[in-house]
Design an enzyme around this catalytic site. Structure first.
Site, short mmCIF file in Angstrom:
data_model
loop_
_atom_site.label_atom_id
_atom_site.label_comp_id
_atom_site.label_asym_id
_atom_site.label_seq_id
_atom_site.Cartn_x
_atom_site.Cartn_y
_atom_site.Cartn_z
N CYS A 21 0.81 -1.22 0.00
CA CYS A 21 0.00 0.00 0.00
C CYS A 21 0.84 1.27 0.00
CB CYS A 21 -0.94 0.00 1.20
SG CYS A 21 -1.84 -1.54 1.36
N HIS B 286 -3.91 6.53 2.49
CA HIS B 286 -4.25 5.23 1.90
C HIS B 286 -5.59 4.80 2.48
CE1 HIS B 286 -4.47 1.13 0.88
NE2 HIS B 286 -4.08 0.66 2.05
N ASN C 232 -10.38 -1.06 -0.26
CA ASN C 232 -8.93 -0.90 -0.17
C ASN C 232 -8.31 -1.42 -1.47
OD1 ASN C 232 -6.19 -1.27 0.31
ND2 ASN C 232 -6.47 -2.03 2.41
O1 UT7 Z 1 -4.08 -1.89 3.71
C1 UT7 Z 1 -3.62 -2.87 4.60
C2 UT7 Z 1 -4.57 -4.03 4.63
N1 UT7 Z 1 -5.64 -3.80 5.54
C3 UT7 Z 1 -5.75 -4.46 6.69
O2 UT7 Z 1 -4.94 -5.27 7.03
C4 UT7 Z 1 -6.96 -4.17 7.52
C5 UT7 Z 1 -6.66 -3.65 8.89
N2 UT7 Z 1 -7.62 -4.14 9.85
C6 UT7 Z 1 -8.95 -3.86 9.78
O3 UT7 Z 1 -9.40 -3.15 8.90
C7 UT7 Z 1 -9.84 -4.47 10.82
O4 UT7 Z 1 -9.05 -5.07 11.82
C8 UT7 Z 1 -10.83 -5.54 10.22
C9 UT7 Z 1 -11.89 -4.83 9.38
C10 UT7 Z 1 -10.08 -6.54 9.36
C11 UT7 Z 1 -11.52 -6.27 11.35
O5 UT7 Z 1 -12.21 -5.35 12.20
P1 UT7 Z 1 -12.06 -5.45 13.78
O6 UT7 Z 1 -12.89 -4.39 14.34
O7 UT7 Z 1 -10.59 -5.40 14.07
O8 UT7 Z 1 -12.70 -6.86 14.09
P2 UT7 Z 1 -12.03 -8.15 14.79
O9 UT7 Z 1 -11.06 -8.81 13.88
O10 UT7 Z 1 -11.58 -7.76 16.18
O11 UT7 Z 1 -13.30 -9.11 14.93
C12 UT7 Z 1 -14.44 -8.76 15.75
C13 UT7 Z 1 -15.50 -9.81 15.51
C14 UT7 Z 1 -14.99 -11.25 15.60
O12 UT7 Z 1 -16.02 -12.01 16.18
P3 UT7 Z 1 -15.93 -12.47 17.75
O13 UT7 Z 1 -14.67 -13.26 17.83
O14 UT7 Z 1 -15.87 -11.17 18.52
O15 UT7 Z 1 -17.17 -13.24 17.94
C15 UT7 Z 1 -14.86 -11.66 14.15
O16 UT7 Z 1 -15.01 -13.03 13.94
O17 UT7 Z 1 -16.06 -9.65 14.21
C16 UT7 Z 1 -16.03 -10.92 13.53
N3 UT7 Z 1 -15.87 -10.67 12.08
C17 UT7 Z 1 -16.90 -10.46 11.27
N4 UT7 Z 1 -18.24 -10.43 11.47
C18 UT7 Z 1 -19.02 -10.17 10.41
C19 UT7 Z 1 -14.71 -10.59 11.39
N5 UT7 Z 1 -14.99 -10.32 10.11
C20 UT7 Z 1 -16.34 -10.23 10.01
C21 UT7 Z 1 -17.21 -9.96 8.93
N6 UT7 Z 1 -18.55 -9.94 9.18
N7 UT7 Z 1 -16.77 -9.71 7.68
#
Ligand code: UT7
Length: 337
Positions: free
Chosen positions: A123, A264, A294
């Site tokens: 990125c 970005h 993204n």
């Molecule tokens: O440009 C560089 C590339 N970009 C990245 O690497 C992205 C950077 N990170 C992020 O944007 C965020 O961390 C994410 C959008 C990927 C995830 O958001 P988060 O607020 O950090 O969620 P989390 O990973 O802490 O997950 C929270 C919950 C989990 O459930 P439990 O364990 O609390 O029951 C996940 O399983 O949300 C769940 N979850 C989803 N639920 C519905 C994860 N993905 C999804 C989804 N839909 N797509």
């Protein structure tokens, strides 16, 4: 008149003379994604700010998007392809292993006098590439360059992995840079960083030398991107804040002097948290992630093109481009447009 200090003491600067972007026509909505994986529009919108992303068909490739963006950038710069000295394509989803995607762009636009290569810094690739061109122009070695960020991330997206597949889209953006001696106008300051110790936070392991195409993969999902979202999230906010602060400090600017920060587009929540820490009002931080998702190295030049075309940035405005991504890598450019 802003109180910008110009840390660059050379006679020449690299001025952005043209810009363009190209995204595939096909759109993938959150509702469509929720029929593929266990997710929903509400979760994706509140956690990322993304509503849709443009995605390529099987026939659409990185070089095709890059070429379309390049043609538009040359047109707005009123420059002929044969006058280009250099083409850099920033990408992690190249046309093929080799030759470079830039070779295909060179051929397609007829840039016979350019030397060309790809830059793989995920990125941060587009911002890294601008800082390279800046050096060549400040030393007077080069007159015209084309920098493109182009990605087809959906081709390496795992549509069984709900934490990553909601994030990514395809597209390309390009700028033409020209050497100029027009006061401080141009790229004024660039800063670039990497932290290889955190390579595992974001990666795609096939088909490099560690997992060559001829050898069966121990895990078939290695053909796709893998992300540690939480780690990236935290590091991104920290590094974006630090890097923008460095830019302001080195150029002796306050946020009042800056017309627009173009970050970005990785996640609206990451960008908004960083903006809050920097005490930046929302109108100074450009966001188009809702439509495009993204698009890695393409996201900043796509956003730049949109800002320039719609008059959100105008000649003479001070803007900051700031990127963060796999590597890890992070970088910024301060530009007087
Ligand atoms: O440009 C560089 C590339 N970009 C990245 O690497 C992205 C950077 N990170 C992020 O944007 C965020 O961390 C994410 C959008 C990927 C995830 O958001 P988060 O607020 O950090 O969620 P989390 O990973 O802490 O997950 C929270 C919950 C989990 O459930 P439990 O364990 O609390 O029951 C996940 O399983 O949300 C769940 N979850 C989803 N639920 C519905 C994860 N993905 C999804 C989804 N839909 N797509």
């Amino acid at each position: 008149m802003s109180k910008l200090a110009d840390p660059c003491t050379s006679t020449y600067h690299a001025v952005i003379a043209g810009y363009g972007a190209s995204v595939p026509e096909k759109v993938l909505t959150n509702d469509e994604l929720s029929r593929i994986v266990d997710t929903n529009d509400e979760w994706i919108t509140t956690r990322t700010g993304i509503k849709t992303r443009h995605i390529t068909t099987d026939d659409e490739t990185t070089a095709l998007l890059a070429t379309n963006a390049a043609k538009k950038a040359l047109k707005t710069a009123n420059l002929k392809a044969k006058d280009l000295d250099l083409i850099i394509v920033a990408t992690i989803t190249p046309e093929m292993v080799f030759p470079s995607t830039a070779s295909f762009v060179q051929r397609a636009i007829g840039a016979k006098n350019a030397w060309v290569f790809d830059l793989a810094a995920a990125c941060s690739g587009f911002v890294y590439a601008l800082s390279i061109v800046q050096q060549f122009m400040e030393t007077g070695r080069m007159e015209n360059a084309l920098v493109i960020g182009a990605e087809t991330l959906t081709k390496i997206t795992n549509y069984k992995d709900r934490k990553s597949c909601i994030l990514f889209g395809d597209g390309a953006g390009a700028v033409v840079l020209q050497r100029a001696n027009d006061g401080r106008r141009g790229i004024i300051y660039s800063t670039n960083y990497s932290e290889g110790d955190r390579w595992q936070a974001l990666n795609c392991q096939a088909f490099g030398s560690r997992h060559p195409a001829k050898k069966e993969l121990d895990d078939p999902d290695k053909i796709y991107m893998d992300i540690n979202g939480r780690e990236v999230y935290q590091q991104a906010i920290r590094r974006i804040v630090e890097t923008v602060e460095e830019c302001l400090d080195q150029c002796r600017l306050t946020t009042d002097d800056v017309k627009m920060i173009i970050p970005h587009q990785m996640n609206a929540r990451i960008i908004e948290s960083a903006a809050k820490r920097l005490k930046l009002p929302p109108e100074k931080v450009f966001l188009n992630i809702a439509e495009y998702g993204n698009t890695s190295a393409a996201s900043i030049p796509i956003a730049f093109d949109q800002c320039a075309r719609t008059g959100k940035i105008e000649r003479g405005d001070i803007i900051i481009l700031v990127a963060f991504g796999a590597g890890l890598t992070w970088a910024a450019n301060v530009i007087e447009f």
